[in-house]
Design an enzyme around this catalytic site. Sequence first.
Site, mmCIF file in Angstrom:
data_model
loop_
_atom_site.group_PDB
_atom_site.id
_atom_site.type_symbol
_atom_site.label_atom_id
_atom_site.label_comp_id
_atom_site.label_asym_id
_atom_site.label_seq_id
_atom_site.Cartn_x
_atom_site.Cartn_y
_atom_site.Cartn_z
ATOM 1 C CG ASP A 17 3.860 8.699 -4.285
ATOM 2 O OD1 ASP A 17 3.624 8.169 -3.186
ATOM 3 O OD2 ASP A 17 3.809 8.076 -5.369
ATOM 4 C CG ASP A 19 5.883 2.747 -3.102
ATOM 5 O OD1 ASP A 19 6.906 2.047 -3.136
ATOM 6 O OD2 ASP A 19 5.272 3.008 -2.046
#
Length: 287
Positions: A17, A19
């Site tokens: 991932d 953010d």
Amino acid sequence: MGSTTPPPPPIRACLFDMDGLLIDSEDLYTIVTNTILERYGRSKLPWSIKAQLQGRPGPQAGAIFHNWAQLPISQEEFFAEQSILQREHFPNTQPLPGVPQLLQDLKQNGVHIALATSSQKGNYHLKTDHLAHLFDLFKPEHRVLGDDPRIPAGRGKPAPDIYILALKVLNDTLEARGEKLLQPEECLVFEDSVPGVESGRRAGMQAIWCPHPELLKEYKGREREVLAGLTGEHKEDEEEELRHTEKEVQEGKRRVGMPGEIDDGWGTLLHSLEGFPYDKFGIAKRI
């Protein structure tokens, strides 16, 4: 009664991932959102709501936010104000502790890496163009963004599709080279969000949960559920889910589309990516 899940195999690929996991953009999202809330006399965004927004595609997160905020402006007006502030703040993102070293170590030790972020192309570039030294470690064909047309509408995290696709793009490269393909259980998903961990577990993969300290407080006492992907973030009927991912299921493998089990050893909580425990995941450092 112990888990019926077999012990996890050594890791050959890491899927990330972005953010709040690789870069500090989640804090910038909070600044942007609170700026707009303050303009209209609303209270700051609480972590009980922010926890539901993290990791989700924009439209889904937007619906949750606006149902809570009840702003006196349309969603279109909100998005316009948000976009202006994002263009101001996102070019200031910085890597989170331990991230540059971890990515370099994985590359140098032959571990395959891919990016799987809900951020769409425009925001991705705002957040990363000034961090080329970091994101160039991900080959362009190994970056899966939130608006990738190969992800069906409504199938963002916590559905497993984005991580299944990230595995596919890595295997496309390996197949072209005539190398051994990766299996889902040989992949380690790195996430800060609860829907993201569920997405990885439903993809049949191992998972690292490295949450913001405030998010961890929200899930105090439920950490084992999060690591198993059992928090119920994914609301679709499981029978329908299995039909959707049936082509991904292989004999003798974990059922893709289903979460894990409590304490099955396939999920790990880390408070930071500094000092990553390579040995725990069968990654032998050669540096």
